[in-house]
Design a protein around this motif. Structure first.
Motif, PDB file in Angstrom:
ATOM      1  N   SER A 115       0.734  -1.062  -0.023  1.00 22.38           N
ATOM      2  CA  SER A 115      -0.032  -0.133   0.065  1.00 22.38           C
ATOM      3  C   SER A 115       0.726   1.278   0.045  1.00 22.38           C
ATOM      4  CB  SER A 115      -0.912  -0.024   1.169  1.00 22.38           C
ATOM      5  OG  SER A 115      -0.286  -0.034   2.596  1.00 22.38           O
ATOM      6  N   THR A 117       2.467   4.666  -0.957  1.00 26.42           N
ATOM      7  CA  THR A 117       1.871   5.627  -2.291  1.00 26.42           C
ATOM      8  C   THR A 117       2.978   6.122  -3.016  1.00 26.42           C
ATOM      9  OG1 THR A 117       2.403   7.089  -0.494  1.00 26.42           O
ATOM     10  CG2 THR A 117       0.178   6.345  -0.338  1.00 26.42           C
ATOM     11  N   THR A 330      -5.925   3.081  -7.933  1.00 27.32           N
ATOM     12  CA  THR A 330      -5.178   3.096  -7.114  1.00 27.32           C
ATOM     13  C   THR A 330      -3.904   3.857  -7.621  1.00 27.32           C
ATOM     14  OG1 THR A 330      -4.207   0.900  -7.894  1.00 27.32           O
ATOM     15  CG2 THR A 330      -5.986   1.088  -6.108  1.00 27.32           C
ATOM     16  N   GLU A 335      -0.793  -1.804  -4.753  1.00 30.32           N
ATOM     17  CA  GLU A 335      -2.069  -1.415  -4.012  1.00 30.32           C
ATOM     18  C   GLU A 335      -3.326  -2.029  -4.249  1.00 30.32           C
ATOM     19  OE1 GLU A 335      -4.369   2.723  -2.377  1.00 30.32           O
ATOM     20  OE2 GLU A 335      -2.594   2.814  -3.840  1.00 30.32           O
TER      21      GLU A 335
END
Length: 461
Positions: A115, A117, A330, A335
Motif C-alpha cells: 500500500s 503511495t 490506486t 496497492e
C-alpha cells in the motif's frame, strides 16, 4: 609289717598324685580344647561376620554404584535430551519465523507491504538511490579513468523502473559474467506523472534506463532523452515488437490479466472473468481495483486495447458502463493487489506474469487472461543521451538481450517472464495465455494522446 604298710601307703599316695595330675591334665586339655573351640568358633564367627559385612558392603557398594551409574546415565540422557528438545523447539521457532519471513517477503513485496503511495515511493527512492547492488560489485568508488589492480574501473549509472529484487538479480548475474571491472549504481524511478519521471531521469545524468514501457520510451525519445544502440541480438526480436531505429531495446513481454479473489467470487455466485464485459456484472459494483491508467502498464493497456479493437464510440460506451461500477483507482499495482488479497475488493487488473505468480503463492487468488481485448506489455532498456560510460552500458544491454538474463529470471522463480526473442515460438506462453485478440501497437497514438485517451475514458457517461 610296718614297712609294708608304709610302702603301700607311699605307692597309693604316688598313684593318687599321678591320677590327680592326669585328671588335671585332662581337665586342662579339656579346658584348652574348649577354649580352642571357642576361639575357633569366635574366629569363625568373626570371619563370617567380616565376610557378611564385606558382602553387605559390596552389595551396598554395587547398589550405590548401580544407583550412581543409573543416575549418571539419567543425568547424561537428561542433559543430552534437554538441549535436543531445546534445539528442536528452536528449530521449529526458526522454521516458523523463516516461513513467516518468507511469506512476508514473497507476499510482502507484492501484497503485505503493497500500500505504498507515490509520495512514499519518492521518499524511498531518495533513500535507496544507491542500492545494495553497488556494495556487491567489484571495484571502488573511483572515476572511470582510475585503475585498480591493472584494470580500468568502469562506472555504470542505471535508473530502473523494475522492482529492486529483479533489478539486482539481473545486475548481479551480469557482473558475475562480465570480464570488466564495473562499478554500478542503481536509482529507482519514483512514481508520478510521465513528465515528472522524465524530469527525474534527465536531471539524474544516468547512463541507461531499465524497465520502461514502450509508450514511455517512445515519449522519452520524442523529448530527445534517448540515443540509438543496436544490441547484438536485437535482430531476433520480431519487427512489430522493436523500435526500428534502435532508440530502445525491447526485452520482455507480458499481457493483461485479471486477478480475482475466489472467496468473494463464490460469495457472489460468479466465475472468474475472462472478458471485459464480465466486469459489468451488478455484483462487482465497487469491487474493482484499477491502478491509475496514468501509470501505464496493464490498466492503460486495457483502455487502449478495447478502444482499438472496438472503435472509439463502442469503447466509450463500455467506459461509461464500467465507470458506473465505481472502480477504485490506486496509486500503484501493488496497492490494487493488496485490496484483492485482503478481500477488500474482488477484482484487480495487472500484468499476467505478476498475476500468475500470485496465484501460485496464494490459494485464494486466481488469474485469468481477457480474451476479447488484450495487449503486448513490453519492458525494455534504453541508452540515454546523458550516458558517459557507453562501453559498460552497451555490455549491460547486450547481456539483457542474451539468453543468460532470461535463465537468471527463471532460476529465481520468475517463470512467466518471456523474452521477446522467443515470442513467435514460445509454447509455454501460448498455453498459458491461449488465443487472445491483441491490436497492433500504435505508439504514436497511445503515447502522444495518452492523457487525452485517459480523460475521455474517465469522463464517459
Amino acid at each position: 609289717m610296718k614297712k609294708y604298710c608304709l610302702l603301700l601307703f607311699l605307692i597309693i599316695f604316688i598313684l593318687t598324685l599321678t591320677g590327680c595330675s592326669g585328671q588335671n591334665t585332662a581337665t586342662d586339655n579339656a579346658k584348652q580344647s574348649t577354649v580352642a573351640q571357642q576361639s575357633e568358633a569366635k574366629a569363625s564367627s568373626t570371619t563370617q561376620a567380616a565376610q557378611a559385612q564385606a558382602s553387605t558392603a559390596k552389595e551396598q557398594g554395587n547398589t550405590k554404584l548401580g544407583t550412581t551409574t543409573q543416575a549418571s546415565k539419567n543425568a547424561k540422557t537428561s542433559s543430552a535430551k534437554a538441549p535436543a528438545d531445546t534445539a528442536t523447539m528452536q528449530d521449529k521457532t526458526n522454521l516458523n519465523s523463516t516461513e513467516q519471513a518468507s511469506e512476508n517477503t514473497t507476499a510482502g513485496g507484492t501484497v503485505a507491504n503493497s500500500s505504498t503511495t507515490i509520495a512514499q515511493n519518492k521518499a524511498q527512492s531518495g533513500n535507496n538511490a544507491q542500492t545494495s547492488a553497488e556494495t556487491k560489485t567489484a571495484g571502488t568508488a573511483a572515476p572511470t579513468n582510475t585503475t585498480q589492480e591493472g584494470q580500468t574501473v568502469q562506472e555504470l549509472k542505471i535508473c530502473s523502473s523494475l522492482g529492486q529484487k529483479t533489478t539486482e538479480l539481473l545486475l548481479n548475474d551480469f557482473l558475475q559474467r562480465s570480464s570488466g571491472n564495473i562499478k554500478p549504481s542503481v536509482t529507482y524511478i519514483p512514481g508520478g506523472t510521465m513528465e515528472e519521471r522524465f524530469k527525474f531521469i534527465d536531471e539524474g545524468a544516468f547512463d541507461c534506463w531499465l524497465g520502461g514501457t514502450a509508450e514511455e520510451y517512445f515519449s522519452a525519445n520524442e523529448k530527445g532523452l534517448l540515443q540509438s544502440y543496436a544490441a547484438k541480438e536485437s535482430f531476433k526480436v520480431p519487427a512489430e515488437l522493436r523500435n526500428r531505429h534502435n532508440h530502445w531495446t525491447t526485452l520482455y513481454l507480458s499481457h493483461i490479466a485479471i486477478l480475482s479473489n475466489k472467496h468473494k467470487l463464490h460469495s457472489f455466485g460468479l466465475y472468474a472473468p475472462t472478458t471485459w464485459d464480465e466486469l459489468l456484472a451488478p455484483q462487482l459494483k465497487e469491487e474493482i481495483a484499477l491502478p491509475d491508467p496514468a501509470l501505464g502498464g496493464a490498466s492503460f493497456g486495457m483502455l487502449t486495447s478495447i478502444w482499438q479493437l472496438r472503435g472509439k464510440e463502442t469503447a466509450l460506451k463500455y467506459a461509461a458502463a464500467f465507470n458506473k461500477q465505481q472502480p477504485v483507482l490506486t496509486n500503484s499495482v501493488m496497492e490494487a493487489v493488496d485490496m484483492v488479497y485482503q478481500g477488500k475488493k474482488t477484482i484487480a487488473v495487472l500484468p499476467v506474469a505478476y498475476a500468475l505468480e500470485l496465484e501460485e503463492k496464494h490459494s485464494h487468488l486466481f488469474a485469468t487472461v481477457p480474451k476479447d481485448a488484450n495487449r503486448n506489455l513490453l519492458t525494455g532498456i534504453a541508452l540515454l543521451k546523458s550516458c558517459k560510460n557507453e562501453a559498460a552500458s552497451q555490455d549491460f544491454i547486450d547481456y539483457l538481450m542474451s539468453d543468460f538474463s532470461e535463465k537468471a529470471l527463471h532460476a529465481s522463480g520468475q517463470l512467466y517472464t518471456w523474452h521477446v526473442k522467443h515470442y513467435p515460438h514460445n509454447n509455454n506462453r501460448n498455453k498459458l495465455v491461449g488465443n487472445i485478440r491483441v491490436p497492433v501497437d500504435d505508439l504514436a497514438w497511445t503515447s502522444t494522446y495518452k492523457s487525452e485517451i485517459i480523460r475521455q475514458w474517465l469522463e464517459a457517461k
